[in-house]
Write a protein that holds these residues in place. Structure first.
Motif, PDB file in Angstrom:
ATOM      1  N   SER A  10      43.554  44.704  33.772  1.00  0.00           N
ATOM      2  CA  SER A  10      42.153  45.132  33.834  1.00  0.00           C
ATOM      3  C   SER A  10      41.440  44.695  35.109  1.00  0.00           C
ATOM      4  O   SER A  10      40.285  44.263  35.078  1.00  0.00           O
ATOM      5  N   LEU A  11      42.109  44.837  36.249  1.00  0.00           N
ATOM      6  CA  LEU A  11      41.514  44.399  37.512  1.00  0.00           C
ATOM      7  C   LEU A  11      40.446  45.374  37.998  1.00  0.00           C
ATOM      8  O   LEU A  11      40.682  46.582  38.071  1.00  0.00           O
ATOM      9  N   THR A  12      39.287  44.831  38.330  1.00  0.00           N
ATOM     10  CA  THR A  12      38.237  45.627  38.964  1.00  0.00           C
ATOM     11  C   THR A  12      37.761  44.906  40.218  1.00  0.00           C
ATOM     12  O   THR A  12      37.791  43.679  40.302  1.00  0.00           O
ATOM     13  N   LYS A  13      37.338  45.701  41.197  1.00  0.00           N
ATOM     14  CA  LYS A  13      36.775  45.135  42.432  1.00  0.00           C
ATOM     15  C   LYS A  13      35.901  46.179  43.095  1.00  0.00           C
ATOM     16  O   LYS A  13      36.333  47.322  43.296  1.00  0.00           O
ATOM     17  N   THR A  14      34.677  45.795  43.409  1.00  0.00           N
ATOM     18  CA  THR A  14      33.777  46.682  44.129  1.00  0.00           C
ATOM     19  C   THR A  14      33.320  46.013  45.412  1.00  0.00           C
ATOM     20  O   THR A  14      33.216  44.777  45.490  1.00  0.00           O
ATOM     21  N   PHE A  15      33.058  46.831  46.418  1.00  0.00           N
ATOM     22  CA  PHE A  15      32.471  46.381  47.674  1.00  0.00           C
ATOM     23  C   PHE A  15      31.204  47.211  47.878  1.00  0.00           C
ATOM     24  O   PHE A  15      31.275  48.367  48.302  1.00  0.00           O
ATOM     25  N   GLY A  16      30.067  46.630  47.519  1.00  0.00           N
ATOM     26  CA  GLY A  16      28.832  47.399  47.547  1.00  0.00           C
ATOM     27  C   GLY A  16      28.899  48.528  46.543  1.00  0.00           C
ATOM     28  O   GLY A  16      29.166  48.309  45.359  1.00  0.00           O
ATOM     29  N   ALA A  17      28.680  49.748  47.030  1.00  0.00           N
ATOM     30  CA  ALA A  17      28.721  50.911  46.139  1.00  0.00           C
ATOM     31  C   ALA A  17      30.122  51.488  45.990  1.00  0.00           C
ATOM     32  O   ALA A  17      30.325  52.449  45.244  1.00  0.00           O
ATOM     33  N   THR A  18      31.096  50.888  46.677  1.00  0.00           N
ATOM     34  CA  THR A  18      32.462  51.419  46.658  1.00  0.00           C
ATOM     35  C   THR A  18      33.307  50.698  45.625  1.00  0.00           C
ATOM     36  O   THR A  18      33.399  49.461  45.625  1.00  0.00           O
ATOM     37  N   THR A  19      33.936  51.459  44.756  1.00  0.00           N
ATOM     38  CA  THR A  19      34.856  50.893  43.766  1.00  0.00           C
ATOM     39  C   THR A  19      36.261  50.922  44.334  1.00  0.00           C
ATOM     40  O   THR A  19      36.827  52.003  44.555  1.00  0.00           O
ATOM     41  N   ALA A  20      36.824  49.734  44.588  1.00  0.00           N
ATOM     42  CA  ALA A  20      38.172  49.652  45.152  1.00  0.00           C
ATOM     43  C   ALA A  20      39.233  49.590  44.062  1.00  0.00           C
ATOM     44  O   ALA A  20      40.324  50.148  44.217  1.00  0.00           O
ATOM     45  N   LEU A  21      38.925  48.898  42.965  1.00  0.00           N
ATOM     46  CA  LEU A  21      39.835  48.821  41.820  1.00  0.00           C
ATOM     47  C   LEU A  21      39.036  49.121  40.562  1.00  0.00           C
ATOM     48  O   LEU A  21      37.957  48.570  40.359  1.00  0.00           O
ATOM     49  N   ALA A  22      39.600  49.965  39.699  1.00  0.00           N
ATOM     50  CA  ALA A  22      38.860  50.413  38.523  1.00  0.00           C
ATOM     51  C   ALA A  22      39.676  50.221  37.257  1.00  0.00           C
ATOM     52  O   ALA A  22      39.992  51.177  36.546  1.00  0.00           O
ATOM     53  N   GLY A  23      40.080  48.984  36.998  1.00  0.00           N
ATOM     54  CA  GLY A  23      40.811  48.684  35.771  1.00  0.00           C
ATOM     55  C   GLY A  23      42.310  48.857  35.917  1.00  0.00           C
ATOM     56  O   GLY A  23      42.927  49.669  35.213  1.00  0.00           O
ATOM     57  N   VAL A  24      42.903  48.091  36.809  1.00  0.00           N
ATOM     58  CA  VAL A  24      44.333  48.222  37.102  1.00  0.00           C
ATOM     59  C   VAL A  24      45.155  47.254  36.258  1.00  0.00           C
ATOM     60  O   VAL A  24      44.835  46.065  36.175  1.00  0.00           O
ATOM     61  N   ASP A  25      46.206  47.772  35.646  1.00  0.00           N
ATOM     62  CA  ASP A  25      47.203  46.967  34.940  1.00  0.00           C
ATOM     63  C   ASP A  25      48.541  47.152  35.660  1.00  0.00           C
ATOM     64  O   ASP A  25      48.930  48.285  35.962  1.00  0.00           O
ATOM     65  N   LEU A  26      49.237  46.052  35.896  1.00  0.00           N
ATOM     66  CA  LEU A  26      50.532  46.143  36.574  1.00  0.00           C
ATOM     67  C   LEU A  26      51.393  44.943  36.205  1.00  0.00           C
ATOM     68  O   LEU A  26      50.928  43.807  36.236  1.00  0.00           O
TER      69      LEU A  26
END
Length: 231
Positions: A10-26
């Motif tokens: 469930s990885l998420t990461k945003t930079f300002g208004a940009t979503t770089a990761l949106a719930g990653v499972d690996l």
């Protein structure tokens, strides 16, 4: 899949208004080679950085299971603790190598050990062994500017491996190389990682590089959209 060495949820990461990761499972198995592919801006490099503890995610967990010792949730560690983990358990190879031009090839490799407290003499001995293994014998005293692109990348691979890293993260390691040199560098990278029972995660735009890995993960808009196992 072999025993998991890395498990992200469930990885998420945003930079300002940009979503770089949106719930990653690996899940990455020990001894696997995994290629992460995607267009520019897809989130693949951010994913690599989060998995390696370089960047902290906004939410989610990354569990690292070393060969010995208890599993570690990288996301609960502070920057100092993550830095130590990167020095001792992880290795890194980048597109431009990020080698120190003022140092010789062997000193660049040995430095990774000396930072962890190994004496200069022992560090240089280990570095020389890796250089010989990767076809760089006789180039120990050359500075980085005196090496070809492929030779410099093999120095970077040796630096990533000299500490005994269980996991090696490579970000476009062949991106600046011609096709033949790219093949040679991938030979060296795979031999020194999965060939020794270690694990490799590599971000690449090159389908031929990805095809040489045991599995390819495709990322788009911050999500894993498909996974393919190499034949």
């Amino acid at each position: 899949m072999n025993t998991p060495v890395l498990h992200a949820q469930s990885l998420t990461k945003t930079f300002g208004a940009t979503t770089a990761l949106a719930g990653v499972d690996l899940v990455v198995g020990r001894g696997e080679s995994v290629a992460i592919m995607g267009a520019s801006g897809s989130g693949k490099t951010t994913l690599l950085h989060v998995l390696a503890g370089i960047t902290a995610p906004d939410t989610g967990t990354v569990n690292f299971a070393p060969a010995t010792g208890a599993p570690v949730d990288i996301t609960t560690k502070n920057e100092r603790e993550r830095s130590r983990l990167r020095r001792e358990s992880f290795g890194f190879v980048f597109q431009q190598g990020l080698l120190i031009p003022e140092l010789t090839a062997i000193e660049n490799i040995a430095l990774a050990l000396m930072i962890n407290g190994t004496s200069r003499r022992v560090a240089l001995e280990h570095a020389a062994g890796w250089m010989a293994s990767l076809g760089l014998a006789g180039m120990e005293e050359r500075r980085i500017g005196e090496l070809s692109g492929g030779q410099a990348q093999r120095v970077a691979i040796a630096r990533a491996q000299v500490t005994g890293a269980e996991l090696v993260f490579a970000d476009e390691p062949t991106g600046a190389l011609d096709s033949q040199t790219s093949d040679d560098v991938m030979d060296a990278l795979l031999w020194s990682t999965t060939g020794q029972g270690r694990t490799l995660l590599v971000v690449t735009h090159d389908g031929e590089v990805a095809a040489r890995c045991s599995r390819t993960v495709h990322v788009r808009d911050g999500q894993i959209v498909s996974t393919a196992v190499s034949a």
